[in-house]
Design a protein around this motif. Structure first.
Motif, short mmCIF file in Angstrom:
data_model
loop_
_atom_site.label_atom_id
_atom_site.label_comp_id
_atom_site.label_asym_id
_atom_site.label_seq_id
_atom_site.Cartn_x
_atom_site.Cartn_y
_atom_site.Cartn_z
N ARG A 237 61.11 13.71 3.03
CA ARG A 237 60.15 14.72 3.06
C ARG A 237 58.93 14.38 1.93
NH1 ARG A 237 60.75 20.31 4.50
NH2 ARG A 237 60.46 20.57 2.05
N LYS A 238 57.84 14.22 2.30
CA LYS A 238 56.67 13.95 1.31
C LYS A 238 56.60 15.12 0.43
CE LYS A 238 52.72 12.16 2.66
NZ LYS A 238 51.62 12.05 3.63
N GLU A 239 56.94 16.42 0.94
CA GLU A 239 56.94 17.57 0.11
C GLU A 239 57.63 17.71 -1.01
OE1 GLU A 239 57.36 17.42 3.31
OE2 GLU A 239 56.04 18.71 4.50
N ASP B 49 52.14 27.68 -1.22
CA ASP B 49 53.32 27.27 -0.94
C ASP B 49 54.18 28.79 -0.40
OD1 ASP B 49 53.32 24.56 -0.92
OD2 ASP B 49 53.50 24.73 -3.27
N THR C 125 42.13 12.65 5.37
CA THR C 125 42.41 14.26 5.00
C THR C 125 42.64 14.81 6.64
OG1 THR C 125 41.28 14.30 3.11
CG2 THR C 125 41.90 16.40 3.97
N HIS D 95 55.90 19.88 7.71
CA HIS D 95 54.60 19.49 8.49
C HIS D 95 54.10 18.16 7.72
CE1 HIS D 95 55.17 23.29 9.87
NE2 HIS D 95 54.14 23.56 10.68
N ASN D 96 53.80 18.23 6.53
CA ASN D 96 53.31 17.04 5.75
C ASN D 96 53.86 15.72 6.24
OD1 ASN D 96 52.29 15.42 3.76
ND2 ASN D 96 51.85 17.14 2.56
N THR D 97 55.19 15.69 6.38
CA THR D 97 55.94 14.64 6.61
C THR D 97 56.13 14.10 8.02
OG1 THR D 97 57.58 15.32 4.92
CG2 THR D 97 58.15 13.52 6.40
N SER E 59 52.42 13.37 9.09
CA SER E 59 51.87 11.94 8.62
C SER E 59 52.51 10.72 9.53
CB SER E 59 52.43 11.80 7.14
OG SER E 59 51.90 12.60 6.23
N GLU F 64 46.70 12.89 3.59
CA GLU F 64 46.76 14.11 2.96
C GLU F 64 46.53 14.98 4.01
OE1 GLU F 64 48.18 14.47 0.10
OE2 GLU F 64 48.12 12.30 -0.57
N PHE F 65 47.00 16.57 3.66
CA PHE F 65 46.79 17.49 4.50
C PHE F 65 46.25 18.74 3.81
CE2 PHE F 65 49.79 14.89 6.62
CZ PHE F 65 49.36 15.04 8.21
#
Lengths: 785, 285
Positions: free
Chosen positions: A11-13, A243, A491, A503-505, A508, A523-524
């Motif tokens: 996970r990027k997060e 967050d 973006t 979601h970010n992962t 992406s 990026e999001f």
């Protein structure tokens, strides 16, 4: 860059969150910020005779105190957003604070604003409210009876709505060879995210803009609803979800508290922060489930199911919450046949007002309940006709060749192959051998059970026209914008609103494969109504299926435009350009190519664009899918019961899920694990308990048992992939499959283990004492437990 | 979850604790690890005006052997108790129980003195303390005092600890060399507290007869208690399955067993018996 979709990517997060660099509501500090606390009713039903705030006003640091009467006419009613048509739905008005009558323990009575976070809490103890008790209605079946105390005086028999779908004539049941009847209580639970609710309001008196940070799963719905409630232009209300530490449905609702904080910030022209306390969360945040489900399942002696008739009596609490009415009706009642081709089906649902906290969507929302009843009934039917429960399932599954399959209630399941995950799960389990072992253990006096749940779930909300037809007050399409910067970095703006899913992962991975750029370049922006033009948020496992679908289309539009620019620069026609792995090239001409970053620069500089092509590289897509998606699978539980104590040990948990294309197996397994923990939590430990007087008895984690890692065996997961035809990714939703499947799997295993005692049902949660009582009485009194 | 306003003072010595308690007019409350007290304060069940922190007083730390007893400082954390070599060698049932208190964060903060002095009916350590015939060493207005653990617990959160005094250490009897011990716990699924926790210290002589039996039970009653009826039933007998089963049926007899949302009195009585039987059986080869 290709091949990211389907890869186990971390996970990027996480680095940001795990190093304490998240930005949650409570991290927000604004200059001059005040603090809010809400005095809530300790009584389930009472008239407010008087409120004395004299002492409170004198407390140090108090800035303002508002009662319900003070706010009359200043803040509108908090509406429900799912008004089920044809159900004679009666929506009782919910005001931001109770005006003259409280209707549940936790109902807001007084709002206090003070300078200090600790001080404002102390002020609550200085307010005196004089209550006159009223009789209460707590349990839904009692509340419907004549002469039951009314929660709202003008709503007869406390019936909020009466909904029906499908018809099964009496003779279909009465004349059937075999009929199995059972009543299930799917008890009330508290979503209990690790972060409670929060709201921070900031008003700019210069331009009249109100910014509201709040723990919302769907900030655009909050903006839409609250702009009406607060009578402010939707263009001047900015809602931001920072967050968020989990939602599980509990943060879908637009709550009175959020309206109060927005109002106070505007009224006082100073920022106001409210952080919900944990015990407050237990009483004032929406609960889930609380449905009593009576089922009749008919079929032939050789195991062909012919008809199912279900009555759901749902406890809606004191008011209809945002999505509340849709859960026990649409979400539940259209899925009662589960994965089976049962030709006739009917569901009737009563939504009932009671003096309890409102209920709303909770992970799975209606589908865990519908899965629970059908999967339990299948086992009972199998036992009745002496057939192996697996065989009965196979015999009645919707067949692979019948997809898209229309169920008896008219829903069209997009794709499916139900045997596939079942076979895989049986292989992992070694079913035949285990049944032999079970028999041997039974002869030694040990109680081992095997439970199945071959579920199908409705998710990926969904087609907007259908949403309209079922009374949902909004659309359910999704929105994505991809903005390519001159450097080639990207973006992405998405209308979905993550609160732990990752979601970010996963998004992406989708964008990386599409545009051929590294994950790190993407990026999001989510969850800010000023940055993201529109969107419908995250619930109903819709983010990948609908939000991901929108992102895919937007990416295609980027490529389409970039190809034109590449063709122009390479002096060829667009048709000759191939795009692969981030490179635009001419087929069969080596060396003639442009990288994605090259086109990003030339599009943004616009020095040399083809005729008719606008500068910049940005695309937006609005995706309204043609159908929902229907993930499915097989979950199997092996459980052993301790005869001396009634304690249940989960020996094995096998989950084989088919969610279409798996974007990221690692995060998908995480979703499956969490979902299972939540479903097993309902089956075995969790439960909101009210006394007959409507007092909340399970109002803290001292009494409310959350599932813990040490309660579980290693969860054995696997996936099969049957793609969905309704979105470009072929993906379905995975957020709720575990919860949907697991409740029935556990209960079927425990009832199987207790087969020597002849019980057909044990009421959830499966506390050891209930099991021990069954063993003590030899199953004599199982209905009273 | 925000507590009421309170003052805080860190005590420098045991005498200072007693002085601060005397000066606080009943408003003072000792805080050690805080893992029992702070949740109660956050619920506003208790609203002390002054917290007296004893966590930095050196004399409340440490473990030492004194003839046939082990003396454990009141400020020893559960983790320290669980890992201390003297405790593990001489009174292992105490470290076994300490290892099962709460979770690792709680064990790093919570203390043996607090766990016992708080008088919580669901604390773990009173069970091994009863089975090890513990004496509480107390400092108060009248100097030193010793109170035996059996009789210390008067009711839920009520103990025989005199006003304005503090438990400074706990002295445990070292069982005879032939004794074995076990702590068996049924975890409350919500809290991790014992629904029942049984500590057994058991000696069997060369004739195969029980010659030493001490059983402490916590979690199920309104206070922790010695299961003396079971002890008497076992002493001098061969520990056959039948003898153990019959004796264990008396496990709830010396306690005042109650009901709550999770478990009824009947069920709890059964758990006392089952866990006593299993704890004893686990000690036999």
């Amino acid at each position: 860059m290709a091949g990211k979709v389907g890869a186990r990517i971390k996970r990027k997060e996480d680095p940001r969150l795990l190093t304490g660099n998240g930005y949650f509501s409570d991290d927000i500090q604004l200059p001059g910020m005040l603090h809010a606390a809400i005095l809530r009713s300790p009584h389930a039903h009472a008239l407010i005779k008087s409120i004395n705030i004299e002492k409170a006003l004198e407390a140090p640091g108090v800035v303002a105190i508002y009662t319900g009467k003070d706010l009359e006419g200043k803040i509108g009613r908090i509406p429900s957003s799912w008004l089920i048509p044809g159900s004679n739905l009666k929506e009782a008005p919910q005001y931001p604070l109770a005006i003259d009558r409280v209707r549940y323990v936790g109902d807001g009575v007084v709002l206090v604003i003070a300078e200090d976070r600790y001080g404002v809490r102390d002020v609550l103890d200085l307010i005196e409210v004089d209550y006159e008790f009223l009789p209460v209605s707590v349990r839904q079946k009692e509340a419907m009876q004549e002469n039951a105390p009314l929660v709202h005086d003008d709503i007869e028999n406390n019936i909020a709505f009466h909904w029906k779908a499908g018809e099964v004539p009496d003779e279909e049941i009465e004349e059937a060879e075999v009929v199995v009847r059972e009543s299930f209580n799917v008890q009330r639970v508290a979503p209990s995210p690790i972060e409670t609710r929060a709201a921070i309001g900031q008003y700019n008196p210069g331009n009249g803009e109100l910014t509201l940070w709040c723990t919302s799963q769907n900030p655009h719905i909050h903006r839409m609803v609250l702009s009406e409630v607060l009578d402010i232009s939707e263009a001047k209300l900015r809602v931001i979800a920072p967050d968020i530490g989990g939602g599980f449905g509990g943060k879908i609702g637009v709550y009175p508290d959020e309206a109060l904080i927005g109002y106070a910030a505007r009224d006082l022209k100073q920022p106001v922060k409210w952080i919900e306390e944990r015990n407050e969360h237990f009483s004032a945040a929406n609960h889930g489930r609380d449905e009593i489900i009576d089922v009749e399942l008919a079929g032939t002696r050789d195991g062909k199911l012919t008809a199912i008739r279900v009555k759901n009596t749902a406890n809606m609490g004191a008011y209809l919450s945002t999505f509340g009415p849709g859960v026990p009706t649409i979400d539940f009642g259209l899925m009662i046949t589960g994965a089976y081709d049962i030709p006739k089906a009917a569901c009737e649902t009563f939504g009932v007002y009671t003096n309890t906290t409102s209920t709303d969507a909770y992970r799975g929302a209606g589908k865990p309940e519908s899965t629970y009843q059908i999967e339990r009934m299948i086992d009972l039917f199998a036992r009745e006709i002496g057939m192996d429960p697996v065989e009965l399932r196979r015999k009645n599954f919707a067949k692979k060749e019948d997809f898209p399959f229309t169920n008896a209630q008219g829903l069209v399941y997009d794709s499916g192959d139900y045997e596939k995950p079942l076979n895989k799960a049986l292989e992992i389990l070694d079913y035949k051998k285990l049944r032999e072992e079970q028999e041997a253990l039974r002869n030694e006096g040990k109680l081992v059970g095997i439970g199945f749940s071959t579920y199908v779930e409705l998710c990926g909300f969904g087609p907007s026209a259908v949403a309209g037809a079922i009374g949902f007050q909004g659309g359910v399409w999704e929105n994505a914008t991809i903005r390519v910067h001159p450097s080639g970095k990207v973006t992405v703006f998405s209308g979905t609103s993550p609160h732990g899913q990752g979601h970010n992962t996963t998004f992406s991975q989708v964008v990386s494969d599409k545009l051929g750029i590294p994950l790190e370049d993407i990026e999001f922006v989510f969850s800010d109504t000023k940055a993201v033009s529109m969107g419908w948020g995250t619930y109903g496992s819709r983010s990948v299926a609908v939000g991901g679908g929108a992102i895919s289309i937007a990416a295609d539009r980027i490529i389409e435009k970039a190809k034109k620019i590449a063709a122009h620069e390479l002096e060829t026609s667009v048709e000759d350009i191939e795009f692969e792995d981030g490179v635009f090239k001419i087929s069969g001409v080596p060396g003639m190519e442009r990288k994605f970053v090259d086109i990003a620069k030339s599009a943004n500089y616009a020095w040399n664009l083809p005729e008719g092509v606008e500068p910049a590289l940005e695309a937006q897509a609005f995706f309204d899918p043609e159908n929902f998606v229907y993930p499915f699978g097989t979950h199997i539980v092996v459980a052993e019961v301790d005869k001396d104590t009634g304690q249940i040990e989960l020996k094995r948990y096998i989950a084989v899920d088919d969610v279409g294309r798996v974007i990221n197996p690692l995060t998908s397994e995480g979703q499956v694990h969490g979902g299972i923990a939540q479903g097993v939590g309902q089956a075995m430990w969790e439960g909101i308990v009210y006394s007959d007087q409507g007092q909340l008895l399970s109002g803290s984690f001292m009494d409310y048992t959350m599932p813990k890692a040490r309660f579980f065996p290693t969860i054995e997961t696997a996936f099969t992939e049957t793609l969905s035809p309704v979105n470009q990714l072929g993906a379905k939703g995975i957020g709720e499959t575990g919860t949907t499947a697991s409740i029935a799997a556990v209960m079927n295993a425990v009832v199987d283990a207790l087969q020597p005692y002849g019980v057909t049902d044990v009421e959830m949660p499966l506390t050891p004492e209930k099991i021990w009582n069954i063993i003590q009485t030899g199953g004599e009194n199982d209905d009273t437990i | 979850m925000i507590p009421s306003k309170f003052d805080y003072v860190r005590a420098e010595s045991v005498e200072h604790v007693v002085q601060l308690l005397q000066d606080s007019d009943g408003e003072g409350k000792i805080i050690a690890g805080g893992h029992s007290l702070l949740p109660l304060m956050k619920f506003r069940v208790t609203e002390p005006g002054k917290l007296i922190d004893i966590s930095r007083i050196p004399e409340l730390k440490g473990v030492r052997l004194e003839r046939d007893r082990v003396i454990v400082g009141a400020m020893m954390t559960h983790r320290e108790v669980a890992e201390n070599p003297i405790i593990k060698e001489h009174i292992p049932v105490l470290s076994d129980a300490a290892r099962l208190v709460g979770d690792i964060q709680i064990r790093n903060r919570g203390t043996i003195g607090g766990n016992i002095a708080h008088g919580d009916a669901v604390a773990d350590l009173p069970a091994p303390a009863l089975a090890l015939d513990a004496n509480l060493i107390i400092s108060g207005e009248d100097g030193l005092d010793v109170i035996n653990i059996d009789g210390f617990f008067l009711g839920p959160l009520i103990t025989a600890l005199p006003e304005n005094s503090v438990v400074t250490s706990i002295s445990f009897e070292i069982p005879p060399s032939n004794a074995k011990s076990a702590y068996l716990k049924y975890f409350h699924p919500a809290t991790g507290y014992p629904v029942v926790g049984v500590a057994v210290v058991l000696g069997v002589n060369s004739d195969g007869l029980a010659d030493y039996v001490r059983i402490g039970i916590t979690g199920s009653g309104d206070v922790a208690y010695r299961a003396k009826s079971v002890e008497q039933e076992l002493i001098g007998k061969p520990l056959t399955e039948d003898v153990i089963t019959q004796a264990s049926k008396l496990a709830a007899d010396d306690g005042d067993i109650g009901s709550d949302l999770f478990a009824s009195e009947t069920y709890r009585r059964n758990l006392c018996s089952v866990y006593t039987r299993r704890a004893i059986s686990s000690l036999l080869d």
